[in-house]
Design a protein around this motif. Structure first.
Motif, PDB file in Angstrom:
ATOM      1  N   LYS A 182      24.058 -27.384 -24.509  1.00  0.00           N
ATOM      2  CA  LYS A 182      22.782 -27.418 -25.228  1.00  0.00           C
ATOM      3  C   LYS A 182      22.940 -26.818 -26.602  1.00  0.00           C
ATOM      4  O   LYS A 182      22.375 -27.328 -27.577  1.00  0.00           O
ATOM      5  N   TYR A 183      23.747 -25.708 -26.685  1.00  0.00           N
ATOM      6  CA  TYR A 183      23.966 -25.093 -27.996  1.00  0.00           C
ATOM      7  C   TYR A 183      24.691 -26.056 -28.910  1.00  0.00           C
ATOM      8  O   TYR A 183      24.306 -26.234 -30.065  1.00  0.00           O
ATOM      9  N   ARG A 184      25.724 -26.700 -28.432  1.00  0.00           N
ATOM     10  CA  ARG A 184      26.492 -27.647 -29.257  1.00  0.00           C
ATOM     11  C   ARG A 184      25.609 -28.852 -29.614  1.00  0.00           C
ATOM     12  O   ARG A 184      25.683 -29.359 -30.746  1.00  0.00           O
ATOM     13  N   ALA A 185      24.813 -29.233 -28.591  1.00  0.00           N
ATOM     14  CA  ALA A 185      23.937 -30.363 -28.889  1.00  0.00           C
ATOM     15  C   ALA A 185      22.922 -29.957 -29.957  1.00  0.00           C
ATOM     16  O   ALA A 185      22.619 -30.742 -30.886  1.00  0.00           O
ATOM     17  N   ASN A 186      22.417 -28.725 -29.841  1.00  0.00           N
ATOM     18  CA  ASN A 186      21.473 -28.223 -30.822  1.00  0.00           C
ATOM     19  C   ASN A 186      22.144 -28.076 -32.173  1.00  0.00           C
ATOM     20  O   ASN A 186      21.558 -28.470 -33.195  1.00  0.00           O
ATOM     21  N   VAL A 187      23.333 -27.542 -32.197  1.00  0.00           N
ATOM     22  CA  VAL A 187      24.060 -27.375 -33.452  1.00  0.00           C
ATOM     23  C   VAL A 187      24.353 -28.756 -34.017  1.00  0.00           C
ATOM     24  O   VAL A 187      24.200 -29.018 -35.225  1.00  0.00           O
ATOM     25  N   LEU A 188      24.740 -29.673 -33.209  1.00  0.00           N
ATOM     26  CA  LEU A 188      25.044 -31.023 -33.667  1.00  0.00           C
ATOM     27  C   LEU A 188      23.772 -31.696 -34.157  1.00  0.00           C
ATOM     28  O   LEU A 188      23.796 -32.408 -35.196  1.00  0.00           O
ATOM     29  N   THR A 189      22.683 -31.447 -33.513  1.00  0.00           N
ATOM     30  CA  THR A 189      21.420 -32.030 -33.938  1.00  0.00           C
ATOM     31  C   THR A 189      21.034 -31.413 -35.280  1.00  0.00           C
ATOM     32  O   THR A 189      20.597 -32.134 -36.176  1.00  0.00           O
TER      33      THR A 189
END
Length: 165
Positions: free
Chosen positions: A152-159
């Motif tokens: 989720k963090y990576r997805a959030n960072v990627l987003t």
């Protein structure tokens, strides 16, 4: 000398008769004396035989009494030895029973201890396995949570990076 001869003949017959009577008297006297002596000797022999027989009977009786006493003593000693043996046997039997009870108690104690230790080791092994299983489950849950958070963090960072671009 016929008369002289007859007188001589008569005298000789009387002398002969007197001598016969004297011989008979002497032999009767001698027979009586010998008979009395024989009866005295016989009585003495009978007395001695009675005394000897009574002495022999007394000795036989003494021997019998001694044998009876020895037999009684032997039986009494045998009885005493038998009683001692019975007491000793009872004591040894009781000692053996005590030893056997102690040994059986020891064996039961050892068996119970062995079973207890085996059960304890089994419980410890089960607890260890269960705790390890629980720890692994917690670790896996934690890893799953970490991976979810990272995703989720990576997805959030990627987003956020894609929005910033």
């Amino acid at each position: 000398t016929v008369r002289m001869w007859r007188e001589r003949q008569c005298y000789t017959e009387k002398l002969h008769s007197a001598l016969c009577i004297q011989a008979w008297y002497r032999s009767t006297q001698s027979g009586r004396i010998q008979r009395e002596h024989y009866l005295y000797v016989r009585f003495s022999v009978i007395c001695i035989q009675r005394w000897f027989k009574s002495m022999m009977e007394a000795r036989r009786l003494a021997v019998r009494e001694k044998q009876a006493a020895v037999k009684i003593q032997t039986i009494w000693r045998m009885y005493q030895q038998k009683q001692k043996f019975i007491i000793k046997l009872q004591t040894e039997t009781q000692a053996a029973v005590v030893i056997q009870r102690g040994w059986h108690s020891h064996r039961l104690t050892e068996s119970a201890r062995y079973n207890y230790l085996r059960l304890r080791n089994a419980v410890v092994t089960i607890q260890h396995t269960y705790r390890a299983f629980k720890q692994r489950q917690q670790y896996l849950t934690l890893c799953q949570a970490v991976l979810t958070i990272q995703r989720k963090y990576r997805a959030n960072v990627l987003t956020q990076e894609t929005r910033n671009l």
